[in-house]
Design an enzyme around this catalytic site. Structure first.
Site, PDB file in Angstrom:
ATOM      1  N   LYS A   1       0.840  -1.208   0.000  1.00  0.00           N
ATOM      2  CA  LYS A   1       0.000   0.000   0.000  1.00  0.00           C
ATOM      3  C   LYS A   1       0.873   1.254   0.000  1.00  0.00           C
ATOM      4  O   LYS A   1       0.689   2.160  -0.806  1.00  0.00           O
ATOM      5  CB  LYS A   1      -0.938   0.023   1.225  1.00  0.00           C
TER       6      LYS A   1
ATOM      7  N   ARG B   1      -9.917   1.094   7.737  1.00  0.00           N
ATOM      8  CA  ARG B   1      -9.691  -0.353   7.812  1.00  0.00           C
ATOM      9  C   ARG B   1     -10.630  -1.061   8.777  1.00  0.00           C
ATOM     10  O   ARG B   1     -10.361  -2.209   9.167  1.00  0.00           O
ATOM     11  CB  ARG B   1      -8.232  -0.723   8.038  1.00  0.00           C
TER      12      ARG B   1
ATOM     13  N   ARG C   1      10.619  -3.652  10.538  1.00  0.00           N
ATOM     14  CA  ARG C   1      10.099  -2.572  11.379  1.00  0.00           C
ATOM     15  C   ARG C   1       9.796  -3.158  12.755  1.00  0.00           C
ATOM     16  O   ARG C   1       9.650  -4.387  12.867  1.00  0.00           O
ATOM     17  CB  ARG C   1       8.798  -2.096  10.715  1.00  0.00           C
TER      18      ARG C   1
ATOM     19  N   ARG D   1      -1.316  -9.110  12.996  1.00  0.00           N
ATOM     20  CA  ARG D   1      -1.754  -8.093  12.024  1.00  0.00           C
ATOM     21  C   ARG D   1      -2.574  -8.750  10.901  1.00  0.00           C
ATOM     22  O   ARG D   1      -3.576  -8.198  10.460  1.00  0.00           O
ATOM     23  CB  ARG D   1      -0.540  -7.338  11.462  1.00  0.00           C
TER      24      ARG D   1
ATOM     25  N   ARG E   1      11.914  -6.443   5.955  1.00  0.00           N
ATOM     26  CA  ARG E   1      11.913  -5.005   6.245  1.00  0.00           C
ATOM     27  C   ARG E   1      12.360  -4.754   7.688  1.00  0.00           C
ATOM     28  O   ARG E   1      13.162  -3.865   7.944  1.00  0.00           O
ATOM     29  CB  ARG E   1      10.511  -4.425   6.020  1.00  0.00           C
TER      30      ARG E   1
END
Ligand code: AP5
Length: 202
Positions: free
Chosen positions: A29, A104, A145, A156, A143
Site C-alpha cells: 500500500k 480499515r 520494522r 496483524r 523489512r
C-alpha cells in the site's frame, strides 16, 4: 444511503482524485501509494506513518497508539479518525488524496463516508492489493520494522481478516472496488494500477 450514492459514476482521471488503498500488511500500500502520488500529483495520507510519527514524537496520541501498534492491534477508530479528519482539511489534500491504510474497519468507512459527503468530495476508487501470506510475511520480515516480528505479523494478518476484509464487500457494493494482484516487482504492480486507472477513466 443508496449503495452508489457516494459515487454514482467513476469520474474521469483528473487532479481531483480520492483513492483508498486497501490490503493486508506488506501488500505494498505504502510503496504503491507513493508511486501514484508522484504520478497523479496528489497528497498521500498513510495513517500508519502518521501514527508512527506521533509515537516517535511521544505525543499523547502517539503514546495511546503505541500500546496497540506494538501488539499488532488496530488503533481505536476514534483516534485514527481524528488523525484523518485533521489532515483532510489541509490545503494539499483539497485537490485529491491517496488514503493508505485508512479506512480499515467498517465503522471507520462509515464515518469517512459521512465526512466526505459533508465535504462534497466523493471517493473515486478503492484499490485492493493482495498477495499470498508467505510472500507478504517474507517482505515484512526482511523489512524489520518494530511491528514486523513473527508473532506481531500473525496478529496483524488476523486483524486484517477480521476487521478490514469486510471492507472489500462494502466498497464492491458501491461499485468503486478494483482488486489488483500485488505479487511481482513494485514496477509490475504499479503498471497494473496504471492500467486499472486507464480502464476506469476511458
Ligand atoms: P501500516 O503502516 O498501515 O501497516 P500495514 O497495513 O500492516 O502495512 P505495511 O506498512 O506493513 O505494508 P504496506 O501494505 O504499506 O506495504 P509496504 O509498501 O510498506 O499500519 C501500522 C499499524 O498502525 C497498524 O498495525 C495499526 O496498529 C495502526 N493503524 C494504521 N492505520 C490504521 C487504521 N486505519 N485503523 C487502526 N489502526 C491503524 O511494503 C512492505 C515491504 O515490502 C516494504 O519493505 C517494501 O519495500 C516491500 N515491497 C512492497 N512491494 C513489494 C513488491 N512488489 N515486491 C517486493 N517487495 C515489496
Amino acid at each position: 444511503m443508496a449503495p452508489d450514492a457516494l459515487n454514482p459514476v467513476l469520474r474521469p482521471l483528473t487532479p481531483f482524485m480520492r483513492i483508498v488503498f486497501l490490503g493486508p500488511p506488506g501488500s505494498g500500500k505504502g510503496t504503491q501509494a507513493e508511486r501514484l502520488q508522484d504520478y497523479l500529483h496528489v497528497a498521500h495520507l498513510s495513517t500508519g506513518e502518521a501514527l508512527r510519527r506521533a509515537v516517535t514524537a511521544n505525543t499523547a496520541l502517539g503514546r495511546e497508539a503505541d500500546r496497540f501498534m506494538k501488539l499488532g492491534h488496530l488503533v481505536p477508530d476514534d483516534v485514527v479518525f481524528g488523525v484523518v479528519a485533521e489532515r483532510i482539511v489541509d490545503k494539499d489534500c483539497i485537490p485529491g488524496c491517496l488514503f493508505d491504510g485508512f479506512p480499515r474497519t467498517v465503522p471507520q468507512a462509515e464515518a469517512f463516508d459521512r465526512l466526505l459527503i459533508e465535504r462534497r468530495t466523493p471517493l473515486d476508487l478503492v484499490i485492493a492489493l493482495d498477495a499470498t501470506e508467505p510472500v507478504l510475511t517474507e517482505r515484512l520480515l526482511s523489512r524489520g520494522r518494530p511491528d514486523d516480528k513473527p508473532d506481531t505479523i500473525r496478529e496483524r494478518f488476523r486483524q486484517y481478516a477480521e476487521q478490514t476484509e469486510p471492507l472489500l464487500d462494502y466498497y464492491r457494493e458501491r461499485g468503486i472496488l478494483r482488486q489488483i494482484g500485488a505479487e511481482g516487482t513494485p514496477d509490475e504492480v504499479f503498471e497494473r494500477i496504471r492500467a486499472t486507472l486507464g480502464r476506469v477513466t476511458s
